[in-house]
Write a protein that holds these residues in place. Structure first.
Motif, mmCIF file in Angstrom:
data_model
loop_
_atom_site.group_PDB
_atom_site.id
_atom_site.type_symbol
_atom_site.label_atom_id
_atom_site.label_comp_id
_atom_site.label_asym_id
_atom_site.label_seq_id
_atom_site.Cartn_x
_atom_site.Cartn_y
_atom_site.Cartn_z
ATOM 1 N N GLU A 109 -23.574 11.570 2.498
ATOM 2 C CA GLU A 109 -24.597 10.636 2.969
ATOM 3 C C GLU A 109 -25.764 11.386 3.607
ATOM 4 O O GLU A 109 -26.930 11.021 3.427
ATOM 5 C CB GLU A 109 -23.984 9.654 3.962
ATOM 6 C CG GLU A 109 -22.983 8.675 3.373
ATOM 7 C CD GLU A 109 -23.653 7.518 2.661
ATOM 8 O OE1 GLU A 109 -24.905 7.485 2.612
ATOM 9 O OE2 GLU A 109 -22.932 6.647 2.152
ATOM 10 N N SER A 110 -25.457 12.441 4.352
ATOM 11 C CA SER A 110 -26.513 13.220 5.001
ATOM 12 C C SER A 110 -27.410 13.903 3.970
ATOM 13 O O SER A 110 -28.640 13.934 4.120
ATOM 14 C CB SER A 110 -25.884 14.263 5.931
ATOM 15 O OG SER A 110 -25.092 13.645 6.923
ATOM 16 N N ILE A 144 -19.389 11.941 4.923
ATOM 17 C CA ILE A 144 -20.506 12.024 5.873
ATOM 18 C C ILE A 144 -21.532 13.039 5.387
ATOM 19 O O ILE A 144 -22.744 12.799 5.431
ATOM 20 C CB ILE A 144 -19.994 12.403 7.276
ATOM 21 C CG1 ILE A 144 -19.127 11.268 7.845
ATOM 22 C CG2 ILE A 144 -21.151 12.700 8.220
ATOM 23 C CD1 ILE A 144 -18.449 11.628 9.152
ATOM 24 N N ALA A 145 -21.050 14.171 4.907
ATOM 25 C CA ALA A 145 -21.965 15.192 4.397
ATOM 26 C C ALA A 145 -22.741 14.681 3.191
ATOM 27 O O ALA A 145 -23.945 14.928 3.053
ATOM 28 C CB ALA A 145 -21.193 16.456 4.045
ATOM 29 N N GLY A 148 -25.954 12.114 10.439
ATOM 30 C CA GLY A 148 -24.801 12.801 9.879
ATOM 31 C C GLY A 148 -24.335 13.946 10.767
ATOM 32 O O GLY A 148 -23.129 14.117 11.005
ATOM 33 N N LEU A 149 -25.276 14.738 11.282
ATOM 34 C CA LEU A 149 -24.908 15.818 12.205
ATOM 35 C C LEU A 149 -24.267 15.266 13.467
ATOM 36 O O LEU A 149 -23.335 15.865 14.017
ATOM 37 C CB LEU A 149 -26.147 16.639 12.567
ATOM 38 C CG LEU A 149 -26.628 17.667 11.534
ATOM 39 C CD1 LEU A 149 -27.877 18.365 12.041
ATOM 40 C CD2 LEU A 149 -25.535 18.688 11.242
ATOM 41 N N VAL A 158 -29.825 11.443 2.491
ATOM 42 C CA VAL A 158 -30.985 11.215 3.357
ATOM 43 C C VAL A 158 -31.973 12.369 3.236
ATOM 44 O O VAL A 158 -33.187 12.167 3.134
ATOM 45 C CB VAL A 158 -30.539 11.033 4.820
ATOM 46 C CG1 VAL A 158 -31.756 10.866 5.728
ATOM 47 C CG2 VAL A 158 -29.624 9.826 4.954
ATOM 48 N N ASP A 218 -32.405 8.324 8.724
ATOM 49 C CA ASP A 218 -31.992 9.004 9.963
ATOM 50 C C ASP A 218 -31.393 10.361 9.607
ATOM 51 O O ASP A 218 -30.225 10.476 9.250
ATOM 52 C CB ASP A 218 -30.981 8.139 10.708
ATOM 53 C CG ASP A 218 -30.793 8.593 12.149
ATOM 54 O OD1 ASP A 218 -31.126 9.756 12.450
ATOM 55 O OD2 ASP A 218 -30.320 7.784 12.972
ATOM 56 N N LEU A 219 -32.211 11.391 9.740
ATOM 57 C CA LEU A 219 -31.795 12.721 9.306
ATOM 58 C C LEU A 219 -30.702 13.312 10.191
ATOM 59 O O LEU A 219 -29.887 14.106 9.733
ATOM 60 C CB LEU A 219 -33.010 13.655 9.295
ATOM 61 C CG LEU A 219 -32.822 15.041 8.683
ATOM 62 C CD1 LEU A 219 -32.433 14.939 7.219
ATOM 63 C CD2 LEU A 219 -34.094 15.867 8.836
ATOM 64 N N PHE A 273 -25.206 21.727 5.803
ATOM 65 C CA PHE A 273 -26.361 20.841 5.927
ATOM 66 C C PHE A 273 -27.564 21.588 6.500
ATOM 67 O O PHE A 273 -28.689 21.444 6.014
ATOM 68 C CB PHE A 273 -25.995 19.654 6.821
ATOM 69 C CG PHE A 273 -27.080 18.621 6.930
ATOM 70 C CD1 PHE A 273 -27.471 17.882 5.826
ATOM 71 C CD2 PHE A 273 -27.710 18.388 8.133
ATOM 72 C CE1 PHE A 273 -28.475 16.926 5.927
ATOM 73 C CE2 PHE A 273 -28.711 17.440 8.248
ATOM 74 C CZ PHE A 273 -29.092 16.710 7.140
ATOM 75 N N TYR A 297 -27.544 5.547 8.215
ATOM 76 C CA TYR A 297 -27.941 6.749 7.489
ATOM 77 C C TYR A 297 -29.369 6.647 6.957
ATOM 78 O O TYR A 297 -30.049 7.659 6.814
ATOM 79 C CB TYR A 297 -27.000 6.982 6.306
ATOM 80 C CG TYR A 297 -25.620 7.444 6.698
ATOM 81 C CD1 TYR A 297 -25.400 8.751 7.125
ATOM 82 C CD2 TYR A 297 -24.541 6.581 6.644
ATOM 83 C CE1 TYR A 297 -24.139 9.182 7.475
ATOM 84 C CE2 TYR A 297 -23.264 7.007 6.995
ATOM 85 C CZ TYR A 297 -23.084 8.304 7.411
ATOM 86 O OH TYR A 297 -21.821 8.726 7.756
#
Length: 443
Positions: free
Chosen positions: A200-201, A197-198, A304-305, A204, A300-301, A336, A297
């Protein structure tokens, strides 16, 4: 004043980089890769069949019937192998499908339903299904190419190259099966899910437009027209930035996206504001806004958060009670936010090749991202000193990294956490322990 970002400097003469969401949409589907692989293997089979036919015809022209007789016997043995492969491949596909369903069910129940997207987007999972299905289709095609004639002089087709190709596909299938099991087991571990997830974030965040060097945003003036959303209702997944910039340049206007990526869009509500002229025709704006049933993702900033916060909340629930997982999620939340602590936020300016602003896209601001990462976790963390200590350490680290004008939301969360601990922990010793910053929570 809000910070702004742009795709390129005003003096640049290049066209804006195409940011078509098609690639991301295909990554979020599971049908494209297997379908493309089966079409590709059909084309390869046609080529292999033509090569086999050419070999047989060449041997018959040379009257080399002894070699043809040996190839016929080899083809009979190969037919038995291909039959066995075709029967076993469907069983293999069933095993892979069962493993995927179990992994998805466990991840959805233990972490958050939103992490299911990681399994859907997994390249190794798609590659495994694609190769397995392609191998099964290839075996069916190869079986149709066998000639029942026993006399070498009457043979018209010997699938020799096709049989070798089938064996190569089987070897590739076995290799991918081992890699698939390993990748699936990794994705069933919470640390790997959080790390994915991190990653992918950060991807972005890296794709966000570069800043202009501190220049203020232009005065757009009042909106001269509005473009309503005339499609189905749903979550705004992404927009076709390059196409919107081209449309705005062609009609001499500036477009401003009203909802943010990830917002739920209701049909009939304004989705674009037009500044400086009349609204472009509907035909020009067709398929520039993508709406779906869930967030992605792409562009979409905050998604992930959102997932990291959900994992931490699920871990802190009384049903699971796993504060260590919450600490791992906080590690990535802090990482992040630290990466974005000095990055311009609030909105993105996209310019055409002449440097003129053509599209204004809202993005989450710094305070909104901090609230998204900490608010819900903070309200559930009062009874877990491991989480409160990690959160305090993370806030202290962010205070060191963030500029002075971005420290207010961090200080607010720090004070609210202190008040919450003071309210829920009457014992002074326990309270002092819970308020001591520790990057590992409790060792």
């Amino acid at each position: 004043m809000s910070d702004w970002m742009v795709t390129q400097s005003p003096g640049a003469r290049r066209r804006p980089r195409a940011l078509s969401p098609l690639r991301e949409h295909l990554r979020d589907t599971f049908w494209f890769a297997p379908t493309a692989a089966m079409v590709a293997v059909f084309l390869v089979w046609l080529g292999a069949q033509a090569l086999d036919t050419a070999v047989v015809e060449a041997l018959q022209e040379e009257r080399d019937y002894e070699t043809l007789d040996e190839l016929v016997r080899f083809a009979e043995d190969a037919k038995a192998v291909v039959n066995a492969v075709g029967s076993a491949m469907m069983t293999f596909i069933g095993v892979v499908f069962s493993i995927s369903l179990v992994a998805v069910q466990m991840a959805s129940g233990q972490f958050t339903p939103r992490v299911v997207r990681l399994f859907v987007r997994s390249r190794i999972t798609k590659a495994t299904f694609a190769v397995f299905l392609s191998t099964f289709v290839l075996t069916l095609l190869v079986l149709t190419a066998f000639d029942s004639a026993g006399d070498p002089r009457a043979v018209t087709s010997l699938p020799l190259v096709q049989a070798v190709l089938t064996l190569c596909m089987v070897a590739l299938s076995l290799l991918l099966f081992v890699l698939y099991v390993n990748a699936t087991l990794r994705l069933m571990r919470i640390s790997q899910v959080i790390a994915r997830i991190a990653a992918e974030s950060f991807r972005v965040a890296a794709s966000m437009p570069a800043p202009t060097g501190g220049r203020d945003a232009p005065d757009l003036g009042p909106a001269t027209a509005w473009v309503p959303h005339d499609g189905r209702g749903g979550v705004l997944r992404d927009v076709h930035i390059a196409r919107l910039v081209r449309v705005a340049r062609k009609h001499g206007v500036v477009l401003r996206l009203i909802p943010r990526i990830g917002d739920f869009v209701v049909p009939g509500t304004p989705v674009l504001a037009v500044h400086g002229g009349a609204a472009p025709p509907r035909s020009a704006l067709r398929r520039t806004v993508s709406v779906g049933v869930e967030r992605t993702y792409h562009q979409d900033l905050g998604f992930g958060l959102r997932q990291l916060a959900d994992i931490a909340l699920r871990a802190l629930s009384s049903a699971i009670n796993d504060p260590t997982t919450a600490v791992q999620a906080l590690d990535r939340i802090v990482q992040f936010l630290a990466a974005l602590s000095r990055h311009p936020l609030d909105a993105a300016l996209h310019r055409d090749r002449r440097g003129a602003v053509r599209l204004v896209q809202p993005v989450p601001g710094w305070a909104e991202l901090v609230d998204l990462g900490f608010t819900e976790v903070r309200t559930c963390a009062a009874g877990s000193p491991q989480v409160t200590r990690r959160m305090l350490a993370g806030l202290d680290d962010l205070l060191l990294l963030a500029p002075r004008d971005r420290q207010k939301p961090l200080l607010r969360h720090r004070e609210l956490l202190r008040q919450q601990i003071a309210h829920t922990t009457p014992n002074p010793t326990d309270r002092a322990f819970a308020l001591h910053p520790d990057r590992q929570g409790i060792g």
